[in-house]
Motif scaffolding. Structure first.
Motif, PDB file in Angstrom:
ATOM      1  N   VAL A   1     -10.731   0.548 -21.503  1.00 41.01           N
ATOM      2  CA  VAL A   1      -9.482  -0.204 -21.432  1.00 41.01           C
ATOM      3  C   VAL A   1      -9.720  -1.382 -20.495  1.00 41.01           C
ATOM      4  O   VAL A   1     -10.236  -1.208 -19.393  1.00 41.01           O
ATOM      5  CB  VAL A   1      -8.328   0.696 -20.924  1.00 41.01           C
ATOM      6  CG1 VAL A   1      -7.068  -0.122 -20.700  1.00 41.01           C
ATOM      7  CG2 VAL A   1      -8.068   1.822 -21.914  1.00 41.01           C
ATOM      8  N   ARG A   2      -9.339  -2.583 -20.929  1.00 38.58           N
ATOM      9  CA  ARG A   2      -9.730  -3.798 -20.210  1.00 38.58           C
ATOM     10  C   ARG A   2      -9.249  -3.830 -18.758  1.00 38.58           C
ATOM     11  O   ARG A   2      -9.997  -4.181 -17.847  1.00 38.58           O
ATOM     12  CB  ARG A   2      -9.193  -5.033 -20.955  1.00 38.58           C
ATOM     13  CG  ARG A   2      -9.694  -6.361 -20.385  1.00 38.58           C
ATOM     14  CD  ARG A   2      -9.114  -7.528 -21.157  1.00 38.58           C
ATOM     15  NE  ARG A   2      -7.665  -7.616 -20.992  1.00 38.58           N
ATOM     16  CZ  ARG A   2      -7.068  -8.209 -19.942  1.00 38.58           C
ATOM     17  NH1 ARG A   2      -7.790  -8.766 -18.983  1.00 38.58           N
ATOM     18  NH2 ARG A   2      -5.747  -8.259 -19.871  1.00 38.58           N
ATOM     19  N   LYS A   3      -7.992  -3.443 -18.529  1.00 38.44           N
ATOM     20  CA  LYS A   3      -7.436  -3.497 -17.184  1.00 38.44           C
ATOM     21  C   LYS A   3      -6.887  -2.128 -16.798  1.00 38.44           C
ATOM     22  O   LYS A   3      -6.078  -1.548 -17.527  1.00 38.44           O
ATOM     23  CB  LYS A   3      -6.324  -4.550 -17.107  1.00 38.44           C
ATOM     24  CG  LYS A   3      -5.730  -4.729 -15.708  1.00 38.44           C
ATOM     25  CD  LYS A   3      -4.673  -5.839 -15.687  1.00 38.44           C
ATOM     26  CE  LYS A   3      -4.101  -6.036 -14.285  1.00 38.44           C
ATOM     27  NZ  LYS A   3      -3.064  -7.094 -14.267  1.00 38.44           N
ATOM     28  N   VAL A   4      -7.327  -1.625 -15.650  1.00 35.46           N
ATOM     29  CA  VAL A   4      -6.888  -0.318 -15.157  1.00 35.46           C
ATOM     30  C   VAL A   4      -6.197  -0.513 -13.806  1.00 35.46           C
ATOM     31  O   VAL A   4      -6.789  -1.073 -12.882  1.00 35.46           O
ATOM     32  CB  VAL A   4      -8.080   0.648 -14.991  1.00 35.46           C
ATOM     33  CG1 VAL A   4      -7.604   2.004 -14.453  1.00 35.46           C
ATOM     34  CG2 VAL A   4      -8.823   0.819 -16.315  1.00 35.46           C
ATOM     35  N   VAL A   5      -4.949  -0.076 -13.719  1.00 33.99           N
ATOM     36  CA  VAL A   5      -4.189  -0.168 -12.475  1.00 33.99           C
ATOM     37  C   VAL A   5      -3.868   1.246 -12.004  1.00 33.99           C
ATOM     38  O   VAL A   5      -3.186   2.008 -12.697  1.00 33.99           O
ATOM     39  CB  VAL A   5      -2.879  -0.968 -12.655  1.00 33.99           C
ATOM     40  CG1 VAL A   5      -2.079  -0.984 -11.353  1.00 33.99           C
ATOM     41  CG2 VAL A   5      -3.180  -2.382 -13.124  1.00 33.99           C
ATOM     42  N   ILE A   6      -4.380   1.591 -10.832  1.00 35.56           N
ATOM     43  CA  ILE A   6      -4.140   2.905 -10.240  1.00 35.56           C
ATOM     44  C   ILE A   6      -3.202   2.711  -9.063  1.00 35.56           C
ATOM     45  O   ILE A   6      -3.499   1.939  -8.143  1.00 35.56           O
ATOM     46  CB  ILE A   6      -5.467   3.551  -9.785  1.00 35.56           C
ATOM     47  CG1 ILE A   6      -6.431   3.658 -10.976  1.00 35.56           C
ATOM     48  CG2 ILE A   6      -5.220   4.916  -9.172  1.00 35.56           C
ATOM     49  CD1 ILE A   6      -7.837   4.073 -10.581  1.00 35.56           C
ATOM     50  N   GLU A   7      -2.079   3.412  -9.072  1.00 38.06           N
ATOM     51  CA  GLU A   7      -1.056   3.181  -8.046  1.00 38.06           C
ATOM     52  C   GLU A   7      -1.258   4.068  -6.819  1.00 38.06           C
ATOM     53  O   GLU A   7      -1.973   5.076  -6.866  1.00 38.06           O
ATOM     54  CB  GLU A   7       0.335   3.393  -8.650  1.00 38.06           C
ATOM     55  CG  GLU A   7       0.671   2.374  -9.744  1.00 38.06           C
ATOM     56  CD  GLU A   7       2.103   2.468 -10.226  1.00 38.06           C
ATOM     57  OE1 GLU A   7       2.701   3.560 -10.142  1.00 38.06           O
ATOM     58  OE2 GLU A   7       2.637   1.430 -10.689  1.00 38.06           O
TER      59      GLU A   7
ATOM     60  N   PRO B   1     -15.798  -4.212 -22.595  1.00 38.80           N
ATOM     61  CA  PRO B   1     -15.921  -3.846 -21.177  1.00 38.80           C
ATOM     62  C   PRO B   1     -14.594  -3.691 -20.446  1.00 38.80           C
ATOM     63  O   PRO B   1     -13.592  -4.315 -20.798  1.00 38.80           O
ATOM     64  CB  PRO B   1     -16.704  -5.030 -20.602  1.00 38.80           C
ATOM     65  CG  PRO B   1     -16.295  -6.186 -21.458  1.00 38.80           C
ATOM     66  CD  PRO B   1     -16.144  -5.618 -22.839  1.00 38.80           C
ATOM     67  N   VAL B   2     -14.615  -2.823 -19.437  1.00 39.19           N
ATOM     68  CA  VAL B   2     -13.542  -2.806 -18.447  1.00 39.19           C
ATOM     69  C   VAL B   2     -13.730  -4.050 -17.580  1.00 39.19           C
ATOM     70  O   VAL B   2     -14.812  -4.283 -17.059  1.00 39.19           O
ATOM     71  CB  VAL B   2     -13.607  -1.536 -17.569  1.00 39.19           C
ATOM     72  CG1 VAL B   2     -12.570  -1.600 -16.459  1.00 39.19           C
ATOM     73  CG2 VAL B   2     -13.405  -0.288 -18.425  1.00 39.19           C
ATOM     74  N   GLU B   3     -12.672  -4.840 -17.442  1.00 40.19           N
ATOM     75  CA  GLU B   3     -12.799  -6.093 -16.696  1.00 40.19           C
ATOM     76  C   GLU B   3     -12.318  -5.969 -15.262  1.00 40.19           C
ATOM     77  O   GLU B   3     -12.883  -6.612 -14.365  1.00 40.19           O
ATOM     78  CB  GLU B   3     -12.038  -7.210 -17.414  1.00 40.19           C
ATOM     79  CG  GLU B   3     -12.636  -7.562 -18.776  1.00 40.19           C
ATOM     80  CD  GLU B   3     -11.892  -8.690 -19.460  1.00 40.19           C
ATOM     81  OE1 GLU B   3     -10.971  -9.262 -18.844  1.00 40.19           O
ATOM     82  OE2 GLU B   3     -12.224  -9.002 -20.624  1.00 40.19           O
ATOM     83  N   SER B   4     -11.266  -5.196 -15.017  1.00 42.84           N
ATOM     84  CA  SER B   4     -10.776  -5.054 -13.649  1.00 42.84           C
ATOM     85  C   SER B   4     -10.180  -3.672 -13.432  1.00 42.84           C
ATOM     86  O   SER B   4      -9.594  -3.080 -14.344  1.00 42.84           O
ATOM     87  CB  SER B   4      -9.734  -6.127 -13.324  1.00 42.84           C
ATOM     88  OG  SER B   4      -8.529  -5.900 -14.028  1.00 42.84           O
ATOM     89  N   ILE B   5     -10.345  -3.161 -12.207  1.00 51.63           N
ATOM     90  CA  ILE B   5      -9.779  -1.872 -11.808  1.00 51.63           C
ATOM     91  C   ILE B   5      -9.121  -2.058 -10.446  1.00 51.63           C
ATOM     92  O   ILE B   5      -9.772  -2.521  -9.499  1.00 51.63           O
ATOM     93  CB  ILE B   5     -10.851  -0.775 -11.721  1.00 51.63           C
ATOM     94  CG1 ILE B   5     -11.603  -0.639 -13.048  1.00 51.63           C
ATOM     95  CG2 ILE B   5     -10.214   0.562 -11.322  1.00 51.63           C
ATOM     96  CD1 ILE B   5     -12.759   0.350 -12.993  1.00 51.63           C
ATOM     97  N   GLN B   6      -7.854  -1.701 -10.362  1.00 54.87           N
ATOM     98  CA  GLN B   6      -7.140  -1.749  -9.081  1.00 54.87           C
ATOM     99  C   GLN B   6      -7.080  -0.339  -8.513  1.00 54.87           C
ATOM    100  O   GLN B   6      -6.569   0.582  -9.166  1.00 54.87           O
ATOM    101  CB  GLN B   6      -5.730  -2.303  -9.270  1.00 54.87           C
ATOM    102  CG  GLN B   6      -4.926  -2.397  -7.979  1.00 54.87           C
ATOM    103  CD  GLN B   6      -3.587  -3.076  -8.201  1.00 54.87           C
ATOM    104  OE1 GLN B   6      -3.515  -4.140  -8.833  1.00 54.87           O
ATOM    105  NE2 GLN B   6      -2.525  -2.477  -7.676  1.00 54.87           N
ATOM    106  N   ILE B   7      -7.626  -0.182  -7.308  1.00 56.00           N
ATOM    107  CA  ILE B   7      -7.685   1.140  -6.678  1.00 56.00           C
ATOM    108  C   ILE B   7      -6.943   1.088  -5.343  1.00 56.00           C
ATOM    109  O   ILE B   7      -7.239   0.237  -4.502  1.00 56.00           O
ATOM    110  CB  ILE B   7      -9.143   1.584  -6.468  1.00 56.00           C
ATOM    111  CG1 ILE B   7      -9.865   1.673  -7.825  1.00 56.00           C
ATOM    112  CG2 ILE B   7      -9.206   2.929  -5.743  1.00 56.00           C
ATOM    113  CD1 ILE B   7     -11.319   2.098  -7.729  1.00 56.00           C
TER     114      ILE B   7
END
Length: 269
Positions: A186-192, A210-216
Protein backbone atom coordinates in the motif's frame (compact mmCIF):
# COMPACT_ATOMS: atom_id res chain seq x y z
CA UNK A 1 6.71 -33.86 17.45
CA UNK A 2 5.57 -35.60 14.20
CA UNK A 3 4.54 -38.63 16.27
CA UNK A 4 1.88 -39.68 13.71
CA UNK A 5 3.15 -37.73 10.70
CA UNK A 6 1.66 -39.29 7.52
CA UNK A 7 0.05 -42.00 9.69
CA UNK A 8 -2.77 -44.19 8.34
CA UNK A 9 -4.49 -44.05 11.74
CA UNK A 10 -8.11 -42.97 11.24
CA UNK A 11 -9.43 -42.35 14.74
CA UNK A 12 -7.99 -41.66 18.16
CA UNK A 13 -9.30 -40.91 21.64
CA UNK A 14 -6.70 -38.96 23.54
CA UNK A 15 -5.96 -39.86 27.17
CA UNK A 16 -7.47 -37.55 29.77
CA UNK A 17 -4.03 -36.73 31.19
CA UNK A 18 -2.70 -35.33 27.89
CA UNK A 19 -2.03 -31.57 28.12
CA UNK A 20 -0.19 -30.79 24.85
CA UNK A 21 -0.28 -31.98 21.25
CA UNK A 22 3.08 -31.13 19.72
CA UNK A 23 3.80 -29.40 16.40
CA UNK A 24 2.97 -31.48 13.30
CA UNK A 25 1.95 -34.46 15.46
CA UNK A 26 -0.67 -35.68 12.98
CA UNK A 27 0.27 -33.61 9.95
CA UNK A 28 -0.85 -35.18 6.65
CA UNK A 29 -2.25 -38.26 8.40
CA UNK A 30 -5.42 -40.15 7.45
CA UNK A 31 -7.16 -39.38 10.74
CA UNK A 32 -10.93 -38.89 10.37
CA UNK A 33 -12.04 -38.03 13.92
CA UNK A 34 -10.50 -37.10 17.25
CA UNK A 35 -11.75 -36.45 20.77
CA UNK A 36 -9.60 -34.50 23.21
CA UNK A 37 -9.53 -35.07 26.96
CA UNK A 38 -10.52 -32.32 29.35
CA UNK A 39 -6.95 -31.59 30.45
CA UNK A 40 -5.64 -30.70 26.99
CA UNK A 41 -4.36 -27.09 27.00
CA UNK A 42 -2.41 -26.58 23.78
CA UNK A 43 -2.51 -27.76 20.14
CA UNK A 44 0.77 -27.15 18.33
CA UNK A 45 1.63 -25.65 14.96
CA UNK A 46 0.32 -27.75 12.05
CA UNK A 47 -0.61 -30.46 14.56
CA UNK A 48 -3.42 -31.57 12.23
CA UNK A 49 -2.37 -29.60 9.17
CA UNK A 50 -3.22 -31.15 5.78
CA UNK A 51 -5.39 -33.87 7.34
CA UNK A 52 -7.79 -33.86 4.42
CA UNK A 53 -9.92 -36.70 5.84
CA UNK A 54 -10.46 -35.11 9.26
CA UNK A 55 -14.20 -34.57 9.60
CA UNK A 56 -14.80 -33.89 13.28
CA UNK A 57 -13.01 -32.80 16.42
CA UNK A 58 -14.31 -32.84 19.98
CA UNK A 59 -12.17 -30.12 21.52
CA UNK A 60 -13.04 -31.05 25.09
CA UNK A 61 -13.49 -28.32 27.70
CA UNK A 62 -9.99 -27.08 28.52
CA UNK A 63 -8.13 -26.20 25.30
CA UNK A 64 -6.67 -22.70 25.60
CA UNK A 65 -4.12 -22.37 22.81
CA UNK A 66 -4.51 -23.32 19.13
CA UNK A 67 -1.25 -22.51 17.38
CA UNK A 68 -0.54 -21.33 13.82
CA UNK A 69 -1.90 -23.57 11.05
CA UNK A 70 -3.02 -26.18 13.60
CA UNK A 71 -5.86 -27.36 11.33
CA UNK A 72 -4.71 -25.84 8.06
CA UNK A 73 -6.29 -27.39 4.96
CA UNK A 74 -8.58 -29.81 6.78
CA UNK A 75 -10.97 -29.83 3.85
CA UNK A 76 -13.52 -32.27 5.31
CA UNK A 77 -14.41 -30.04 8.27
CA UNK A 78 -18.01 -28.79 8.13
CA UNK A 79 -18.19 -27.13 11.54
CA UNK A 80 -15.80 -25.76 14.15
CA UNK A 81 -17.22 -25.28 17.63
CA UNK A 82 -14.57 -24.07 20.04
CA UNK A 83 -15.02 -24.34 23.82
CA UNK A 84 -15.18 -21.30 26.09
CA UNK A 85 -11.68 -22.12 27.36
CA UNK A 86 -9.96 -20.99 24.12
CA UNK A 87 -8.00 -17.72 24.48
CA UNK A 88 -5.43 -17.94 21.64
CA UNK A 89 -6.01 -18.79 17.96
CA UNK A 90 -2.91 -18.56 15.80
CA UNK A 91 -2.47 -17.41 12.22
CA UNK A 92 -4.02 -19.73 9.66
CA UNK A 93 -5.33 -22.04 12.40
CA UNK A 94 -8.39 -23.04 10.35
CA UNK A 95 -7.42 -21.55 7.00
CA UNK A 96 -8.24 -23.48 3.81
CA UNK A 97 -10.88 -25.56 5.60
CA UNK A 98 -13.20 -24.90 2.70
CA UNK A 99 -16.08 -27.07 3.89
CA UNK A 100 -16.73 -25.16 7.11
CA UNK A 101 -20.29 -23.84 7.32
CA UNK A 102 -20.58 -23.23 11.06
CA UNK A 103 -17.89 -21.55 13.13
CA UNK A 104 -18.30 -20.68 16.80
CA UNK A 105 -15.53 -18.77 18.57
CA UNK A 106 -15.81 -17.91 22.28
CA UNK A 107 -15.65 -14.27 23.30
CA UNK A 108 -12.88 -15.10 25.79
CA UNK A 109 -10.37 -15.13 22.93
CA UNK A 110 -7.58 -12.65 23.67
CA UNK A 111 -5.32 -13.27 20.67
CA UNK A 112 -6.26 -13.87 17.05
CA UNK A 113 -3.57 -14.31 14.43
CA UNK A 114 -3.52 -13.41 10.76
CA UNK A 115 -6.30 -14.92 8.60
CA UNK A 116 -7.12 -17.74 11.03
CA UNK A 117 -10.44 -18.78 9.45
CA UNK A 118 -11.50 -20.28 6.09
CA UNK A 119 -11.70 -17.59 3.42
CA UNK A 120 -14.97 -19.02 2.12
CA UNK A 121 -16.57 -18.60 5.55
CA UNK A 122 -15.17 -15.08 5.95
CA UNK A 123 -16.53 -14.01 2.55
CA UNK A 124 -20.04 -14.89 3.69
CA UNK A 125 -19.85 -12.31 6.48
CA UNK A 126 -21.36 -8.90 5.69
CA UNK A 127 -20.38 -5.30 6.43
CA UNK A 128 -17.67 -2.87 5.36
CA UNK A 129 -15.54 -3.99 8.29
CA UNK A 130 -16.13 -7.55 9.49
CA UNK A 131 -15.41 -7.75 13.20
CA UNK A 132 -15.28 -10.78 15.46
CA UNK A 133 -16.56 -9.93 18.94
CA UNK A 134 -16.33 -6.25 18.05
CA UNK A 135 -12.53 -6.05 18.22
CA UNK A 136 -10.85 -8.47 15.79
CA UNK A 137 -10.90 -7.24 12.18
CA UNK A 138 -11.14 -10.39 10.02
CA UNK A 139 -12.15 -8.80 6.69
CA UNK A 140 -12.66 -5.46 4.99
CA UNK A 141 -15.26 -5.26 2.22
CA UNK A 142 -14.99 -1.50 1.80
CA UNK A 143 -14.01 -0.44 -1.72
CA UNK A 144 -11.97 2.72 -1.30
CA UNK A 145 -8.53 4.09 -2.12
CA UNK A 146 -8.22 5.32 1.48
CA UNK A 147 -9.04 2.91 4.30
CA UNK A 148 -9.40 4.27 7.83
CA UNK A 149 -9.72 1.37 10.24
CA UNK A 150 -12.23 2.02 13.06
CA UNK A 151 -10.74 2.81 16.46
CA UNK A 152 -12.76 -0.01 18.03
CA UNK A 153 -10.45 -2.51 16.32
CA UNK A 154 -7.85 -4.03 18.65
CA UNK A 155 -6.23 -6.43 16.18
CA UNK A 156 -6.00 -6.53 12.38
CA UNK A 157 -6.28 -10.15 11.28
CA UNK A 158 -6.56 -9.68 7.51
CA UNK A 159 -4.32 -8.38 4.74
CA UNK A 160 -4.62 -4.99 3.05
CA UNK A 161 -3.12 -5.01 -0.42
CA UNK A 162 -2.52 -2.76 -3.43
CA UNK A 163 -4.42 -5.41 -5.40
CA UNK A 164 -7.56 -4.12 -3.64
CA UNK A 165 -6.83 -0.67 -5.15
CA UNK A 166 -5.94 0.69 -1.71
CA UNK A 167 -3.64 3.71 -1.91
CA UNK A 168 -3.55 4.67 1.78
CA UNK A 169 -4.32 2.90 5.04
CA UNK A 170 -4.71 4.48 8.49
CA UNK A 171 -4.18 2.18 11.49
CA UNK A 172 -5.64 3.42 14.80
CA UNK A 173 -3.83 3.44 18.14
CA UNK A 174 -6.28 0.90 19.49
CA UNK A 175 -4.25 -1.70 17.56
CA UNK A 176 -1.23 -2.36 19.79
CA UNK A 177 0.67 -4.75 17.50
CA UNK A 178 0.77 -4.81 13.69
CA UNK A 179 0.99 -8.48 12.76
CA UNK A 180 3.07 -10.13 10.05
CA UNK A 181 1.23 -10.07 6.72
CA UNK A 182 -0.91 -7.00 7.43
CA UNK A 183 0.11 -4.72 4.55
CA UNK A 184 1.04 -5.61 0.98
CA UNK A 185 2.51 -2.69 -0.99
CA UNK A 186 0.00 0.00 0.00
CA UNK A 187 1.57 3.27 -1.13
CA UNK A 188 1.00 5.28 2.06
CA UNK A 189 0.81 3.81 5.57
CA UNK A 190 -0.24 5.96 8.52
CA UNK A 191 0.12 4.45 11.99
CA UNK A 192 -1.52 6.47 14.75
CA UNK A 193 -0.37 7.14 18.30
CA UNK A 194 -1.02 4.18 20.58
CA UNK A 195 0.43 1.39 18.42
CA UNK A 196 3.38 -0.17 20.25
CA UNK A 197 4.94 -2.86 18.07
CA UNK A 198 5.46 -3.78 14.41
CA UNK A 199 6.18 -7.46 13.85
CA UNK A 200 8.63 -8.90 11.34
CA UNK A 201 7.11 -9.10 7.84
CA UNK A 202 4.24 -6.78 8.74
CA UNK A 203 4.67 -4.50 5.71
CA UNK A 204 5.68 -5.86 2.32
CA UNK A 205 6.80 -3.73 -0.60
CA UNK A 206 7.34 -4.62 -4.26
CA UNK A 207 9.63 -2.83 -6.67
CA UNK A 208 6.78 -2.32 -9.15
CA UNK A 209 4.25 -1.32 -6.44
CA UNK A 210 6.40 0.22 -3.72
CA UNK A 211 5.45 1.55 -0.32
CA UNK A 212 6.36 5.22 -0.58
CA UNK A 213 5.87 6.53 2.95
CA UNK A 214 5.21 5.17 6.45
CA UNK A 215 4.24 7.35 9.41
CA UNK A 216 5.22 5.79 12.73
CA UNK A 217 4.24 7.37 16.07
CA UNK A 218 6.35 7.82 19.20
CA UNK A 219 4.33 5.13 20.96
CA UNK A 220 6.02 2.44 18.84
CA UNK A 221 8.89 1.07 20.92
CA UNK A 222 9.61 -2.16 19.05
CA UNK A 223 10.14 -2.73 15.33
CA UNK A 224 11.28 -6.25 14.57
CA UNK A 225 13.90 -7.09 11.96
CA UNK A 226 12.33 -7.06 8.48
CA UNK A 227 9.19 -5.39 9.76
CA UNK A 228 9.21 -3.62 6.39
CA UNK A 229 10.64 -5.97 3.80
CA UNK A 230 11.32 -6.17 0.10
CA UNK A 231 9.52 -9.00 -1.67
CA UNK A 232 11.84 -11.39 -3.47
CA UNK A 233 9.26 -13.84 -4.77
CA UNK A 234 10.00 -16.36 -2.04
CA UNK A 235 13.62 -16.83 -3.12
CA UNK A 236 15.53 -16.96 0.15
CA UNK A 237 15.18 -14.67 3.11
CA UNK A 238 13.88 -11.22 2.10
CA UNK A 239 15.81 -8.05 2.89
CA UNK A 240 14.82 -5.08 4.97
CA UNK A 241 13.18 -2.50 2.71
CA UNK A 242 14.74 0.96 2.74
CA UNK A 243 13.33 2.69 -0.35
CA UNK A 244 10.57 4.64 1.37
CA UNK A 245 10.31 7.79 3.50
CA UNK A 246 9.66 7.47 7.21
CA UNK A 247 7.58 10.19 8.84
CA UNK A 248 8.13 10.37 12.59
CA UNK A 249 8.77 12.70 15.51
CA UNK A 250 12.29 13.80 16.33
CA UNK A 251 14.13 11.54 18.80
CA UNK A 252 11.50 8.81 18.50
CA UNK A 253 12.38 5.12 18.41
CA UNK A 254 11.28 5.03 14.77
CA UNK A 255 13.89 7.62 13.79
CA UNK A 256 16.62 5.61 15.54
CA UNK A 257 15.44 2.54 13.62
CA UNK A 258 15.54 4.46 10.33
CA UNK A 259 19.06 5.74 10.97
CA UNK A 260 20.30 2.21 11.69
CA UNK A 261 18.97 0.99 8.34
CA UNK A 262 19.79 4.14 6.34
CA UNK A 263 16.15 4.84 5.65
CA UNK A 264 15.28 8.36 4.55
CA UNK A 265 13.17 10.12 7.18
CA UNK A 266 11.44 13.42 7.79
CA UNK A 267 10.12 14.94 11.00
CA UNK A 268 6.48 15.54 11.87
CA UNK A 269 5.13 17.73 14.65
Amino acid sequence: KRAFYFSSLKQINFPDALETIEDEAFRSSKIEAAAFGDKLKSIGKEAFGYCSSLQSIDFGASVEIIQDDAFYNCEAFTSVILPDSVTHIGSGAFASCGGVEDLIVPDRVEYLGMEPFPSQWVKRQSGDFVLLHGKFLIACNLQSERIVIPDTVQAICCEFSHTQSIDEIVIPGSVKTILAGTIDSVRKVVIEEGVEKIEAYAIETFSNNPVESIQIPSSVKEIEDRAVFESNGGLGRPDNATGFILMAKKDSYAVQWARALNITYDYIE
